[in-house]
Design an enzyme around this catalytic site. Structure first.
Site, PDB file in Angstrom:
ATOM      1  N   GLN A  91     -31.260  -3.205   9.548  1.00  0.00           N
ATOM      2  CA  GLN A  91     -32.333  -2.217   9.561  1.00  0.00           C
ATOM      3  C   GLN A  91     -32.968  -2.205   8.167  1.00  0.00           C
ATOM      4  OE1 GLN A  91     -31.591   2.146   9.525  1.00  0.00           O
ATOM      5  NE2 GLN A  91     -32.989   2.245  11.253  1.00  0.00           N
ATOM      6  N   ARG A 167     -38.850   6.970   7.734  1.00  0.00           N
ATOM      7  CA  ARG A 167     -38.785   7.054   6.266  1.00  0.00           C
ATOM      8  C   ARG A 167     -40.163   6.705   5.685  1.00  0.00           C
ATOM      9  NH1 ARG A 167     -33.395   7.404   4.623  1.00  0.00           N
ATOM     10  NH2 ARG A 167     -32.188   7.979   6.444  1.00  0.00           N
ATOM     11  N   LYS A 214     -38.194   0.052  14.810  1.00  0.00           N
ATOM     12  CA  LYS A 214     -37.755   1.418  15.140  1.00  0.00           C
ATOM     13  C   LYS A 214     -38.987   2.307  15.089  1.00  0.00           C
ATOM     14  CE  LYS A 214     -34.755   5.318  14.446  1.00  0.00           C
ATOM     15  NZ  LYS A 214     -33.462   5.852  14.100  1.00  0.00           N
ATOM     16  N   CYS A 343     -17.925  11.265  23.655  1.00  0.00           N
ATOM     17  CA  CYS A 343     -18.524  12.046  22.572  1.00  0.00           C
ATOM     18  C   CYS A 343     -19.022  13.353  23.176  1.00  0.00           C
ATOM     19  CB  CYS A 343     -19.687  11.264  21.957  1.00  0.00           C
ATOM     20  SG  CYS A 343     -20.698  12.272  20.866  1.00  0.00           S
ATOM     21  N   CYS A 346     -20.734  17.311  19.283  1.00  0.00           N
ATOM     22  CA  CYS A 346     -20.448  18.512  18.495  1.00  0.00           C
ATOM     23  C   CYS A 346     -21.005  18.378  17.071  1.00  0.00           C
ATOM     24  CB  CYS A 346     -18.938  18.746  18.439  1.00  0.00           C
ATOM     25  SG  CYS A 346     -18.037  17.396  17.621  1.00  0.00           S
ATOM     26  N   CYS A 350     -19.214  13.661  12.364  1.00  0.00           N
ATOM     27  CA  CYS A 350     -20.130  12.521  12.144  1.00  0.00           C
ATOM     28  C   CYS A 350     -21.255  12.998  11.222  1.00  0.00           C
ATOM     29  CB  CYS A 350     -20.625  11.952  13.462  1.00  0.00           C
ATOM     30  SG  CYS A 350     -21.246  13.171  14.621  1.00  0.00           S
ATOM     31  N   CYS A 362     -15.220  11.093  13.069  1.00  0.00           N
ATOM     32  CA  CYS A 362     -15.273  11.702  14.399  1.00  0.00           C
ATOM     33  C   CYS A 362     -14.044  12.574  14.576  1.00  0.00           C
ATOM     34  CB  CYS A 362     -15.314  10.620  15.477  1.00  0.00           C
ATOM     35  SG  CYS A 362     -15.227  11.321  17.137  1.00  0.00           S
TER      36      CYS A 362
HETATM   37  C1  LIG Z   1     -23.869   9.944  10.973  1.00  0.00           C
HETATM   38  C2  LIG Z   1     -25.159   9.340  11.428  1.00  0.00           C
HETATM   39  C3  LIG Z   1     -25.877   8.511  10.587  1.00  0.00           C
HETATM   40  C4  LIG Z   1     -27.093   7.945  11.006  1.00  0.00           C
HETATM   41  N1  LIG Z   1     -27.737   7.059  10.189  1.00  0.00           N
HETATM   42  C5  LIG Z   1     -28.903   6.481  10.621  1.00  0.00           C
HETATM   43  C6  LIG Z   1     -29.538   5.476   9.828  1.00  0.00           C
HETATM   44  O1  LIG Z   1     -29.057   5.054   8.789  1.00  0.00           O
HETATM   45  N2  LIG Z   1     -30.717   4.977  10.287  1.00  0.00           N
HETATM   46  C7  LIG Z   1     -31.281   5.392  11.457  1.00  0.00           C
HETATM   47  O2  LIG Z   1     -32.355   4.909  11.796  1.00  0.00           O
HETATM   48  N3  LIG Z   1     -30.677   6.307  12.248  1.00  0.00           N
HETATM   49  C8  LIG Z   1     -29.502   6.849  11.860  1.00  0.00           C
HETATM   50  N4  LIG Z   1     -28.845   7.737  12.687  1.00  0.00           N
HETATM   51  C9  LIG Z   1     -29.449   8.120  13.981  1.00  0.00           C
HETATM   52  C10 LIG Z   1     -28.870   7.283  15.132  1.00  0.00           C
HETATM   53  O3  LIG Z   1     -29.251   5.927  15.029  1.00  0.00           O
HETATM   54  C11 LIG Z   1     -29.341   7.805  16.518  1.00  0.00           C
HETATM   55  O4  LIG Z   1     -30.721   7.661  16.639  1.00  0.00           O
HETATM   56  C12 LIG Z   1     -28.985   9.274  16.761  1.00  0.00           C
HETATM   57  O5  LIG Z   1     -27.689   9.567  16.313  1.00  0.00           O
HETATM   58  C13 LIG Z   1     -29.057   9.619  18.254  1.00  0.00           C
HETATM   59  O6  LIG Z   1     -28.195   8.769  18.985  1.00  0.00           O
HETATM   60  P1  LIG Z   1     -26.728   9.212  19.527  1.00  0.00           P
HETATM   61  O7  LIG Z   1     -26.947  10.400  20.404  1.00  0.00           O
HETATM   62  O8  LIG Z   1     -26.231   8.008  20.273  1.00  0.00           O
HETATM   63  O9  LIG Z   1     -25.899   9.558  18.347  1.00  0.00           O
HETATM   64  C14 LIG Z   1     -27.607   8.268  12.300  1.00  0.00           C
HETATM   65  C15 LIG Z   1     -26.843   9.069  13.168  1.00  0.00           C
HETATM   66  C16 LIG Z   1     -25.631   9.596  12.752  1.00  0.00           C
HETATM   67  C17 LIG Z   1     -24.818  10.419  13.713  1.00  0.00           C
HETATM   68  S1  SF4 Z   2     -17.627  14.262  15.835  1.00  0.00           S
HETATM   69 FE1  SF4 Z   2     -19.570  13.253  16.329  1.00  0.00          FE
HETATM   70  S2  SF4 Z   2     -19.000  11.339  17.316  1.00  0.00           S
HETATM   71 FE2  SF4 Z   2     -17.194  12.681  17.376  1.00  0.00          FE
HETATM   72  S3  SF4 Z   2     -17.310  13.757  19.336  1.00  0.00           S
HETATM   73 FE3  SF4 Z   2     -18.310  15.077  17.827  1.00  0.00          FE
HETATM   74  S4  SF4 Z   2     -20.482  14.431  17.967  1.00  0.00           S
HETATM   75 FE4  SF4 Z   2     -19.304  12.844  18.948  1.00  0.00          FE
END
Ligand SMILES: Cc1cc2nc3c(=O)[nH]c(=O)nc-3n(C[C@H](O)[C@H](O)[C@H](O)COP(=O)(O)O)c2cc1C
Ligand code: SF4
Length: 369
Positions: A91, A167, A214, A343, A346, A350, A362
Site C-alpha cells: 500500500q 491520506r 484504494k 471477530c 469490539c 485492535c 485482538c
Molecule cells: C488496527 C487497524 C489498522 C489499520 N491500518 C490501516 C492502514 O494502514 N491502511 C488502511 O488503508 N487501512 C487501515 N485499516 C482499515 C482496514 O483496512 C479496514 O478498511 C477496516 O478495518 C474495515 O475492515 P474490517 O471490518 O475488516 O476491519 C486499519 C484497520 C485496523 C483495525
Molecule cells: S479486538 Fe478487534 S479483531 Fe479482536 S474481536 Fe475485537 S474487533 Fe475483532
C-alpha cells in the site's frame, strides 16, 4: 459450498488463488512480531496480503523502502507470503500530517499540556492548510516518489501495488481540505489530479505490475468521512482512474472522520452491519468492469460467499476478522467453519491497542474478554 470464495481471481496479470484479502492494517509492533503475524495470516490461506502504509518517501522513523534495513524487511515479508502461495501488495502511502508544524507542539505534549485527543484534533486541523499551501514543486516530488517507491517495492518482491487513495491523495480530493486555486484545486478534475498523477507515476515506473486503487468515499447523507470523493463524483473519477492505469479498486469510507467510522464497531450508529461499506462498491461497479474489492465488517462465510457469487464484489478484504482468526480462509475452505473465532467488532485490542500505542492485537490473544 464456498466455491466462489475458493475460486481464483485476476488482478491485472496476477492471479490470486482465492478471493480473500488481508486488508491494509498497521500493526505497530516490532519487525520480528510483524513478520510472525504476517506469516500466520499467509499460512491461514488468504489469497493476498496488503501491507498497510508503506511510505513512498524516506522517513526518519519506522520502515521504508529507501533504507537497507527497511528494504530487507519488506523483502522478508514478500518471501514469507510467497512461501504459502499468497500474493503480497504494497500500500503506497503518503501521510498528510504536517510534521514540521506539529513538531513545534512537542514540548507541550511532553509536558502533558496537550492530550492525545487534542493532538489528533490538531493534526486534523492542520491538514487543510497543509495541502492548500503546499508548493507545487513539493506536490510533484511526492507524486514522483510514488513511482520511485513502486520500483523498489517490485524489487523487494511485491506482486501488486496499491495506491492509497486516502491520506494525502484523499485530502487533495476533498474541497473540505483542499482550497487551492492552481491546477490541483477547485474543480473535481483538479482535486483528482494528485491521485491520478500518482497512479500514472506508478504505471510508468512499473508498467507490467497490477495497480489497485484504494478509493476513499465521502458520504454526504448522513455525513461520514471528510476526505476522498463523494458517491456522485465517482462516475467521473472511476473512469479517469481506469484510464490512468488502475487495474482494480478497493473501496472504503474516507478518512478524517473518527477512526471508529472507518473501522466501525458493532454498535456503530450507521455502519453496524456486516458489509457496511459495500453500498459504495455498488456505486463503483456502475462505472467499471474492473475487479472491485469490498471491505468493512466482513466475518460470516455465508454472507461473504453470497456477495462474491452474485458479483456484487470480486474480492473480500478483511482486517479485523483475520486478526481475530488468521485461519479464517483455511477453515472455511476445509469445512471447519464452526472452528472460526469470529471477530465481534469490539475494537478493544485492535484499534484500541493501536490508539494506546501498544500495537494492534485482538482480545482472542488473551483467550477472550
Ligand atoms: C488496527 C487497524 C489498522 C489499520 N491500518 C490501516 C492502514 O494502514 N491502511 C488502511 O488503508 N487501512 C487501515 N485499516 C482499515 C482496514 O483496512 C479496514 O478498511 C477496516 O478495518 C474495515 O475492515 P474490517 O471490518 O475488516 O476491519 C486499519 C484497520 C485496523 C483495525
Ligand atoms: S479486538 Fe478487534 S479483531 Fe479482536 S474481536 Fe475485537 S474487533 Fe475483532
Amino acid at each position: 459450498m464456498y466455491e466462489t470464495i475458493g475460486s481464483p481471481v485476476n488482478l491485472g496479470n496476477v492471479t490470486l488463488k482465492n478471493r480473500i484479502v488481508f486488508a491494509p492494517t498497521t500493526l505497530g509492533v516490532p519487525n520480528d512480531a510483524y513478520l510472525e503475524r504476517i506469516e500466520k495470516i499467509a499460512a491461514g490461506g488468504c489469497g493476498m496480503i496488503i501491507i498497510g502504509d508503506v511510505p513512498v518517501q524516506s522517513m526518519p522513523f519506522g520502515n521504508n523502502l529507501y533504507t537497507e534495513s527497511g528494504f530487507a524487511f519488506y523483502e522478508k515479508l514478500a518471501e514469507t507470503a510467497h512461501k504459502y502461495g499468497c500474493k503480497i501488495c504494497a500500500q503506497l502511502h503518503q501521510d498528510d500530517t504536517d510534521l514540521g508544524t506539529l513538531r513545534q507542539y512537542a514540548p507541550q505534549v511532553k509536558a502533558g499540556k496537550l492530550t492525545q485527543d487534542d493532538l489528533r484534533q490538531m493534526i486534523n486541523d492542520l491538514v487543510g492548510p497543509y495541502v492548500t499551501n503546499m508548493p507545487v514543486e513539493k506536490v510533484h516530488s511526492i507524486i514522483n516518489a510514488f513511482g520511485d517507491a513502486a520500483v523498489l517495492a517490485k524489487k523487494a518482491g511485491f506482486d501488486v501495488m496499491q495506491v492509497h487513495g486516502d491520506r494525502m491523495c484523499g485530502s487533495f480530493a476533498s474541497p473540505l481540505f483542499n482550497k487551492r486555486t492552481d491546477s490541483y484545486g477547485d474543480s473535481l478534475e483538479n482535486r483528482a489530479r494528485f491521485l491520478l498523477e500518482a497512479v500514472e507515476a506508478v504505471r510508468k515506473a512499473v508498467p507490467d505490475m497490477p495497480i489497485d486503487v484504494k478509493l476513499a468515499v465521502r458520504m454526504e447523507q448522513p455525513q461520514y468521512g471528510k476526505a476522498g470523493f463523494t458517491e456522485d463524483e465517482l462516475k467521473t473519477v472511476v473512469p479517469m482512474l481506469e484510464k490512468a492505469g488502475a487495474d482494480s479498486f478497493h473501496v472504503s469510507l474516507a478518512n478524517h472522520a473518527s477512526l471508529s467510522d472507518t473501522i466501525p464497531p458493532a454498535n456503530h450508529p450507521y455502519f453496524h452491519e456486516e458489509g457496511c461499506f459495500l453500498g459504495f462498491c455498488d456505486t463503483v461497479k456502475q462505472y467499471t468492469n474492473l475487479p472491485v474489492c469490498g471491505v468493512g465488517g466482513l466475518t460470516s462465510p455465508a454472507f461473504v460467499e453470497e456477495q462474491l457469487k452474485t458479483g456484487r464484489i470480486d474480492c473480500a478484504a478483511m482486517s479485523r476478522q483475520l486478526l481475530a482468526d488468521p485461519q479464517w480462509t483455511e477453515k472455511v475452505l476445509s469445512g471447519r467453519e464452526k472452528e472460526i473465532r469470529r471477530c465481534v467488532r469490539c475494537n478493544k485490542d485492535c484499534l484500541g491497542g493501536m490508539m494506546r500505542h501498544e500495537g494492534t492485537h485482538c482480545i482472542y490473544e488473551k483467550g477472550g474478554k
